[in-house]
Design a protein around this motif. Structure first.
Motif, PDB file in Angstrom:
ATOM      1  N   ARG A 157       0.806  -1.218   0.000  1.00  0.00           N
ATOM      2  CA  ARG A 157       0.000   0.000   0.000  1.00  0.00           C
ATOM      3  C   ARG A 157       0.838   1.267   0.000  1.00  0.00           C
ATOM      4  O   ARG A 157       0.428   2.293  -0.547  1.00  0.00           O
ATOM      5  CB  ARG A 157      -0.921  -0.021   1.231  1.00  0.00           C
ATOM      6  N   THR A 158       2.011   1.220   0.603  1.00  0.00           N
ATOM      7  CA  THR A 158       2.758   2.452   0.862  1.00  0.00           C
ATOM      8  C   THR A 158       4.031   2.619   0.053  1.00  0.00           C
ATOM      9  O   THR A 158       4.600   3.719   0.022  1.00  0.00           O
ATOM     10  CB  THR A 158       3.129   2.546   2.354  1.00  0.00           C
ATOM     11  N   LEU A 159       4.520   1.560  -0.589  1.00  0.00           N
ATOM     12  CA  LEU A 159       5.793   1.648  -1.301  1.00  0.00           C
ATOM     13  C   LEU A 159       5.606   1.517  -2.806  1.00  0.00           C
ATOM     14  O   LEU A 159       4.633   0.913  -3.266  1.00  0.00           O
ATOM     15  CB  LEU A 159       6.738   0.540  -0.819  1.00  0.00           C
ATOM     16  N   PRO A 160       6.533   2.054  -3.603  1.00  0.00           N
ATOM     17  CA  PRO A 160       6.509   1.811  -5.045  1.00  0.00           C
ATOM     18  C   PRO A 160       6.585   0.300  -5.300  1.00  0.00           C
ATOM     19  O   PRO A 160       7.197  -0.422  -4.515  1.00  0.00           O
ATOM     20  CB  PRO A 160       7.768   2.527  -5.545  1.00  0.00           C
ATOM     21  N   PRO A 161       5.968  -0.187  -6.373  1.00  0.00           N
ATOM     22  CA  PRO A 161       5.865  -1.626  -6.609  1.00  0.00           C
ATOM     23  C   PRO A 161       7.174  -2.405  -6.509  1.00  0.00           C
ATOM     24  O   PRO A 161       7.219  -3.457  -5.875  1.00  0.00           O
ATOM     25  CB  PRO A 161       5.287  -1.710  -8.030  1.00  0.00           C
ATOM     26  N   LEU A 162       8.246  -1.894  -7.112  1.00  0.00           N
ATOM     27  CA  LEU A 162       9.512  -2.625  -7.099  1.00  0.00           C
ATOM     28  C   LEU A 162      10.068  -2.726  -5.684  1.00  0.00           C
ATOM     29  O   LEU A 162      10.520  -3.799  -5.247  1.00  0.00           O
ATOM     30  CB  LEU A 162      10.523  -1.938  -8.019  1.00  0.00           C
ATOM     31  N   MET A 163      10.025  -1.634  -4.953  1.00  0.00           N
ATOM     32  CA  MET A 163      10.504  -1.625  -3.577  1.00  0.00           C
ATOM     33  C   MET A 163       9.615  -2.503  -2.692  1.00  0.00           C
ATOM     34  O   MET A 163      10.098  -3.234  -1.825  1.00  0.00           O
ATOM     35  CB  MET A 163      10.536  -0.198  -3.033  1.00  0.00           C
ATOM     36  N   ALA A 164       8.301  -2.446  -2.918  1.00  0.00           N
ATOM     37  CA  ALA A 164       7.370  -3.265  -2.148  1.00  0.00           C
ATOM     38  C   ALA A 164       7.647  -4.743  -2.375  1.00  0.00           C
ATOM     39  O   ALA A 164       7.663  -5.534  -1.425  1.00  0.00           O
ATOM     40  CB  ALA A 164       5.934  -2.932  -2.532  1.00  0.00           C
ATOM     41  N   SER A 165       7.876  -5.122  -3.629  1.00  0.00           N
ATOM     42  CA  SER A 165       8.157  -6.528  -3.941  1.00  0.00           C
ATOM     43  C   SER A 165       9.417  -7.020  -3.243  1.00  0.00           C
ATOM     44  O   SER A 165       9.476  -8.141  -2.750  1.00  0.00           O
ATOM     45  CB  SER A 165       8.297  -6.718  -5.452  1.00  0.00           C
ATOM     46  N   SER A 166      10.440  -6.161  -3.202  1.00  0.00           N
ATOM     47  CA  SER A 166      11.679  -6.532  -2.523  1.00  0.00           C
ATOM     48  C   SER A 166      11.438  -6.762  -1.036  1.00  0.00           C
ATOM     49  O   SER A 166      11.927  -7.730  -0.451  1.00  0.00           O
ATOM     50  CB  SER A 166      12.732  -5.442  -2.725  1.00  0.00           C
ATOM     51  N   LYS A 167      10.669  -5.868  -0.409  1.00  0.00           N
ATOM     52  CA  LYS A 167      10.351  -6.007   1.011  1.00  0.00           C
ATOM     53  C   LYS A 167       9.519  -7.259   1.260  1.00  0.00           C
ATOM     54  O   LYS A 167       9.752  -8.015   2.215  1.00  0.00           O
ATOM     55  CB  LYS A 167       9.582  -4.770   1.485  1.00  0.00           C
ATOM     56  N   ILE A 168       8.519  -7.473   0.418  1.00  0.00           N
ATOM     57  CA  ILE A 168       7.650  -8.640   0.553  1.00  0.00           C
ATOM     58  C   ILE A 168       8.456  -9.917   0.409  1.00  0.00           C
ATOM     59  O   ILE A 168       8.272 -10.886   1.160  1.00  0.00           O
ATOM     60  CB  ILE A 168       6.516  -8.581  -0.495  1.00  0.00           C
ATOM     61  N   SER A 169       9.368  -9.946  -0.547  1.00  0.00           N
ATOM     62  CA  SER A 169      10.213 -11.116  -0.771  1.00  0.00           C
ATOM     63  C   SER A 169      11.040 -11.460   0.454  1.00  0.00           C
ATOM     64  O   SER A 169      11.125 -12.622   0.873  1.00  0.00           O
ATOM     65  CB  SER A 169      11.130 -10.868  -1.968  1.00  0.00           C
ATOM     66  N   VAL A 170      11.644 -10.439   1.070  1.00  0.00           N
ATOM     67  CA  VAL A 170      12.484 -10.650   2.256  1.00  0.00           C
ATOM     68  C   VAL A 170      11.659 -11.166   3.426  1.00  0.00           C
ATOM     69  O   VAL A 170      12.033 -12.145   4.095  1.00  0.00           O
ATOM     70  CB  VAL A 170      13.202  -9.344   2.653  1.00  0.00           C
ATOM     71  N   LYS A 171      10.528 -10.515   3.693  1.00  0.00           N
ATOM     72  CA  LYS A 171       9.690 -10.901   4.825  1.00  0.00           C
ATOM     73  C   LYS A 171       9.103 -12.301   4.639  1.00  0.00           C
ATOM     74  O   LYS A 171       9.032 -13.092   5.588  1.00  0.00           O
ATOM     75  CB  LYS A 171       8.557  -9.893   5.005  1.00  0.00           C
ATOM     76  N   ALA A 172       8.680 -12.604   3.429  1.00  0.00           N
ATOM     77  CA  ALA A 172       8.102 -13.919   3.157  1.00  0.00           C
ATOM     78  C   ALA A 172       9.151 -15.017   3.324  1.00  0.00           C
ATOM     79  O   ALA A 172       8.868 -16.094   3.874  1.00  0.00           O
ATOM     80  CB  ALA A 172       7.522 -13.959   1.739  1.00  0.00           C
ATOM     81  N   ALA A 173      10.379 -14.743   2.876  1.00  0.00           N
ATOM     82  CA  ALA A 173      11.463 -15.724   3.016  1.00  0.00           C
ATOM     83  C   ALA A 173      11.763 -15.996   4.488  1.00  0.00           C
ATOM     84  O   ALA A 173      11.962 -17.156   4.899  1.00  0.00           O
ATOM     85  CB  ALA A 173      12.711 -15.219   2.306  1.00  0.00           C
ATOM     86  N   LYS A 174      11.774 -14.949   5.304  1.00  0.00           N
ATOM     87  CA  LYS A 174      12.040 -15.114   6.732  1.00  0.00           C
ATOM     88  C   LYS A 174      10.944 -15.916   7.421  1.00  0.00           C
ATOM     89  O   LYS A 174      11.187 -16.578   8.434  1.00  0.00           O
ATOM     90  CB  LYS A 174      12.178 -13.744   7.406  1.00  0.00           C
ATOM     91  N   ALA A 175       9.735 -15.860   6.833  1.00  0.00           N
ATOM     92  CA  ALA A 175       8.613 -16.603   7.414  1.00  0.00           C
ATOM     93  C   ALA A 175       8.559 -18.039   6.918  1.00  0.00           C
ATOM     94  O   ALA A 175       7.670 -18.798   7.319  1.00  0.00           O
ATOM     95  CB  ALA A 175       7.303 -15.885   7.082  1.00  0.00           C
ATOM     96  N   GLY A 176       9.491 -18.427   6.043  1.00  0.00           N
ATOM     97  CA  GLY A 176       9.551 -19.809   5.587  1.00  0.00           C
ATOM     98  C   GLY A 176       9.204 -20.018   4.133  1.00  0.00           C
ATOM     99  O   GLY A 176       9.343 -21.137   3.616  1.00  0.00           O
ATOM    100  N   PHE A 177       8.742 -18.968   3.454  1.00  0.00           N
ATOM    101  CA  PHE A 177       8.410 -19.092   2.034  1.00  0.00           C
ATOM    102  C   PHE A 177       9.690 -18.927   1.226  1.00  0.00           C
ATOM    103  O   PHE A 177       9.952 -17.887   0.618  1.00  0.00           O
ATOM    104  CB  PHE A 177       7.379 -18.030   1.640  1.00  0.00           C
ATOM    105  N   GLU A 178      10.494 -19.968   1.225  1.00  0.00           N
ATOM    106  CA  GLU A 178      11.814 -19.883   0.642  1.00  0.00           C
ATOM    107  C   GLU A 178      12.193 -21.190  -0.035  1.00  0.00           C
ATOM    108  O   GLU A 178      11.762 -22.269   0.366  1.00  0.00           O
ATOM    109  CB  GLU A 178      12.829 -19.552   1.748  1.00  0.00           C
ATOM    110  N   TRP A 179      13.002 -21.083  -1.097  1.00  0.00           N
ATOM    111  CA  TRP A 179      13.524 -22.255  -1.778  1.00  0.00           C
ATOM    112  C   TRP A 179      14.700 -22.826  -0.977  1.00  0.00           C
ATOM    113  O   TRP A 179      15.359 -22.109  -0.219  1.00  0.00           O
ATOM    114  CB  TRP A 179      14.002 -21.882  -3.185  1.00  0.00           C
ATOM    115  N   LYS A 180      14.981 -24.090  -1.174  1.00  0.00           N
ATOM    116  CA  LYS A 180      16.091 -24.733  -0.454  1.00  0.00           C
ATOM    117  C   LYS A 180      17.440 -24.253  -0.970  1.00  0.00           C
ATOM    118  O   LYS A 180      18.409 -24.176  -0.214  1.00  0.00           O
ATOM    119  CB  LYS A 180      15.986 -26.254  -0.587  1.00  0.00           C
TER     120      LYS A 180
END
Length: 276
Positions: A157-180
């Protein structure tokens, strides 16, 4: 010998005078009697692109460490704040006083370790308190505030799309949504590239957009795996492209639109070689 307190007071009043002058100038621009037709035609919605543009100009100036440019760009951004408030006042919604009072109250409320009696040990505890108070303001329970989807939605909602995607990617990976391993990421990239190509063979624009988004998100994940900043990378590419185009225009003896693709490629390589 000058009194530091007197000097500080004079500076304070000078700042208030400057802000008051700006407010009066903007009010005059928006005045139905003798105002500027362009400013009078603006609405909060039509000014959205300018708010975004000026924010990026501030970031660029800060990165360049050009103090004169920073002053200018901060002024342009401040203008957008004052202009939005003036338009809202014209509509009878709110005014700049409410904006200033609102952010001041928020700062005091969210810094109880400064304006209250809460004790903190480090900046991490400050952040935790901030998040807790923010959740309470929005009527969220601590459990709701910690939901991963809530955090990611704030980025979206608050960040430009590219920056938002980068943040989402990092947070999701830390929560376990990550490749081996990275091989899994590259497999996903090839999968998304294939699906995007297939979507281009259809007439479904919404599907094409969706697949393009999936492909870009996967590229951002690849960047994260290699500890690269996708936003910085793209900004660098944009800058290099413009620099090379500028060189091409200097080498050319007529408008670039008069050249065919083969000649443009020669100019491009010539510009690229000189810049490298």
């Amino acid at each position: 010998m000058s009194n530091p307190q007197t000097s500080q007071t004079q500076t304070y009043h000078a700042i208030l005078d400057a802000l008051n002058h700006l407010i009066n100038v903007v009010a005059k621009l928006r005045s139905p009697e003798g105002g500027c037709p362009w400013d009078l035609a603006q609405t909060p919605q039509t000014l959205i692109p300018y708010v975004i543009e000026e924010a990026y100009e501030v970031v660029h100036a800060i990165r360049s460490e050009d103090q004169k440019a920073i002053v200018e760009e901060l002024g342009d951004l401040l203008l957008q704040v004052v202009l939005q408030a003036q338009i809202a006042q014209d509509y009878g919604y709110f005014n700049l006083q409410e904006v200033a009072e609102g952010i001041t109250e928020k700062l005091i409320r969210r810094h109880p370790h400064v304006f209250g009696d809460v004790a903190v040990e480090n900046s991490e505890e400050v952040r935790q308190n901030w998040d807790k108070i923010k959740a309470e303001e929005k009527g969220e329970t601590p459990e709701m505030a910690q939901l991963l989807s809530r955090k990611l939605e704030r980025y979206n909602r608050t960040l430009p799309p590219l920056m938002a995607s980068s943040k989402i990617s990092v947070k999701a990976a830390k929560a376990g949504f990550e490749w081996k391993n990275i091989d899994g990421v590259w497999e996903k990239f090839n999968e998304e590239l294939t699906e995007f190509k297939e979507s281009l063979e259809t007439d479904n624009k919404a599907h094409q957009q969706s697949e393009l988004g999936d492909l870009l998100f996967t590229i951002i994940n690849i960047a994260r795996w290699y500890n690269l900043d996708a936003s910085e990378a793209l900004a660098g590419t944009n800058k290099r492209f413009i620099q090379r185009l500028s060189k091409m225009e200097k080498f050319a003896n007529r408008p670039l639109t008069d050249y065919d693709l083969e000649d443009l490629e020669k100019l491009w390589q010539q510009a690229k070689k000189q810049l490298n």
